[in-house]
Design a protein around this motif. Structure first.
Motif, PDB file in Angstrom:
ATOM      1  N   GLN A 312       0.819  -1.214   0.000  1.00 27.49           N
ATOM      2  CA  GLN A 312       0.000   0.000   0.000  1.00 27.49           C
ATOM      3  C   GLN A 312       0.856   1.269   0.000  1.00 27.49           C
ATOM      4  N   SER A 313       2.150   1.115  -0.170  1.00 32.45           N
ATOM      5  CA  SER A 313       3.061   2.258  -0.163  1.00 32.45           C
ATOM      6  C   SER A 313       3.370   2.709  -1.582  1.00 32.45           C
ATOM      7  N   ILE A 314       3.482   4.021  -1.774  1.00 36.57           N
ATOM      8  CA  ILE A 314       3.885   4.547  -3.067  1.00 36.57           C
ATOM      9  C   ILE A 314       5.347   4.999  -2.989  1.00 36.57           C
ATOM     10  N   LYS A 315       6.005   5.044  -4.133  1.00 31.22           N
ATOM     11  CA  LYS A 315       7.407   5.451  -4.178  1.00 31.22           C
ATOM     12  C   LYS A 315       7.520   6.974  -4.101  1.00 31.22           C
ATOM     13  N   PRO A 316       8.678   7.488  -3.681  1.00 29.43           N
ATOM     14  CA  PRO A 316       8.849   8.936  -3.532  1.00 29.43           C
ATOM     15  C   PRO A 316       8.536   9.730  -4.789  1.00 29.43           C
ATOM     16  N   GLU A 317       8.896   9.194  -5.970  1.00 28.17           N
ATOM     17  CA  GLU A 317       8.635   9.935  -7.201  1.00 28.17           C
ATOM     18  C   GLU A 317       7.135  10.057  -7.484  1.00 28.17           C
ATOM     19  N   ARG A 318       6.368   9.015  -7.142  1.00 32.36           N
ATOM     20  CA  ARG A 318       4.915   9.096  -7.318  1.00 32.36           C
ATOM     21  C   ARG A 318       4.321  10.059  -6.297  1.00 32.36           C
ATOM     22  N   PHE A 319       4.887  10.072  -5.099  1.00 36.77           N
ATOM     23  CA  PHE A 319       4.409  11.008  -4.082  1.00 36.77           C
ATOM     24  C   PHE A 319       4.634  12.446  -4.535  1.00 36.77           C
ATOM     25  N   ALA A 320       5.799  12.724  -5.122  1.00 31.99           N
ATOM     26  CA  ALA A 320       6.095  14.070  -5.605  1.00 31.99           C
ATOM     27  C   ALA A 320       5.112  14.479  -6.697  1.00 31.99           C
ATOM     28  N   SER A 321       4.793  13.545  -7.588  1.00 33.21           N
ATOM     29  CA  SER A 321       3.830  13.831  -8.647  1.00 33.21           C
ATOM     30  C   SER A 321       2.429  14.071  -8.064  1.00 33.21           C
ATOM     31  N   LEU A 322       2.067  13.272  -7.066  1.00 37.26           N
ATOM     32  CA  LEU A 322       0.770  13.438  -6.410  1.00 37.26           C
ATOM     33  C   LEU A 322       0.662  14.808  -5.756  1.00 37.26           C
ATOM     34  N   MET A 323       1.722  15.266  -5.132  1.00 33.31           N
ATOM     35  CA  MET A 323       1.701  16.560  -4.455  1.00 33.31           C
ATOM     36  C   MET A 323       1.394  17.688  -5.432  1.00 33.31           C
ATOM     37  N   LYS A 324       1.899  17.587  -6.652  1.00 31.06           N
ATOM     38  CA  LYS A 324       1.595  18.608  -7.666  1.00 31.06           C
ATOM     39  C   LYS A 324       0.099  18.640  -7.968  1.00 31.06           C
TER      40      LYS A 324
END
Length: 337
Positions: A312-324
């Motif tokens: 259920q964890s996302i990778k840091p790069e996906r998290f950065a994209s989600l934040m945008k």
């Protein structure tokens, strides 16, 4: 009971009225606003004479409160509660984003993730030191060492840290070194722990139990607040239904209901709700759209090898994209990040 006082009420009149009410064995919880003062009355209000109270020129209204939760009730506290944690807030116009791994696994892991989620815009770091697991044979967390590593990550990044507490005996330690103490879904109705949490001056992140109603969640918050600690953050993390495809069923309607019933901030945990990494981003966006005050998201550099909840964890790069994407949704909702 709630007594609404108009702007003409003087400090001396308010104090005298409080004393009268306390003489009847009631507790009085005032909320001071710009144009009116609200007195929340807890106790046996049956002895109070409503007509006598209304006869006072500075008393505008006397309202009965039917719900069993009083201090968490919006009637007692019409304005949203904003909780300050360091230079961050939860419950105001700015969305609170809490991110990090399910569990602390090493110094390098937790510091690297802390740096990456901060760079992406997160305001808080999450990470489990003590892990409540369904199986006694599963990884139980790094425990005391995990707490120390979280503090090192805070030193490295400045991010306030959020981690789950397991028992009352840990409370003193946690109140010294943790910025937000999480009481997990399994402990939502651990009333001894809730009472003890009410005795400290530290924000408490209270997660909804997997089979708990909204009223039961608010009553658990009431236990903490009745003890004197009003820094409570509520968390919707999915409830157990007949559906088995997802880990839980995310109840986004609970965000709306709680914000109508209570003044406490509400955040959403899409990771535990779905239990599936590819759903986390969409559910995060939906949570912001319905008015959640923040999110708590699991982020891991190598989910397939995570010691806990990698699925259920996302990778840091996906998290950065989600934040945008979240910034855009927040802007449409007149929120900031």
């Amino acid at each position: 009971m709630v007594i609404v006082l108009n702007a003409s009420a003087t400090p001396a009149q308010i104090e005298k009225l409080k004393q009268e009410l306390e003489n009847y064995g009631c507790s009085v919880w005032p909320t001071y606003g710009k144009f009116q003062t609200i007195l929340g009355i807890v106790g046996d209000t049956g002895k109070l004479d409503r007509d006598y109270l209304l006869s006072k020129t500075y008393v505008e209204k006397v309202l009965s409160v039917q719900e069993p939760y009083k201090k968490a009730n919006r009637t007692f506290h019409p304005e949203n509660t904003v909780i300050e944690v360091g230079n961050q807030t939860i419950g105001g116009s700015q969305l609170a984003i809490i991110a990090g791994p399910c569990s602390v696994e090493s110094k390098e892991q937790i510091i690297n993730i802390a740096q990456e989620v901060k760079a992406a815009g997160a305001g808080f770091l999450r990470g489990g030191a003590f892990k409540p697991r369904t199986s006694p044979y599963s990884f139980q967390g790094m425990q005391e060492e995990g707490l120390e590593l979280l503090q090192l990550a805070r030193q490295a990044t400045g991010l306030p840290i959020v981690t789950e507490i397991m028992s009352i005996k840990q409370l003193e330690k946690y109140s010294e070194c943790i910025d937000i103490i999480q009481i997990g879904a399994r402990n939502m109705q651990n009333f001894d722990l809730l009472k003890a949490a009410g005795q400290i001056n530290k924000p408490i992140l209270l997660k909804r139990g997997q089979s708990a109603t909204i009223e039961e969640l608010l009553m658990s918050a009431e236990y903490i607040m009745a003890g004197g600690n009003e820094n409570v953050i509520l968390c919707e993390r999915g409830i157990r239904t007949f559906e088995t495809y997802t880990r839980n069923t995310l109840d986004l309607s609970a965000v709306l209901a709680i914000k109508k019933l209570s003044h406490l901030p509400v955040i959403v945990d899409p990771s535990h709700a779905a239990g599936i990494w590819w759903m986390v981003e969409a559910l995060s966006k939906a949570a912001v759209a319905v008015g959640a005050d923040g999110l708590i998201i699991e982020v891991h550099q190598d989910p397939s090898n995570a010691k806990c909840d990698g699925q259920q964890s996302i990778k840091p790069e996906r998290f950065a994209s989600l934040m945008k994407s979240l910034r855009e949704i927040a802007r449409l909702e007149n929120r900031a990040m």
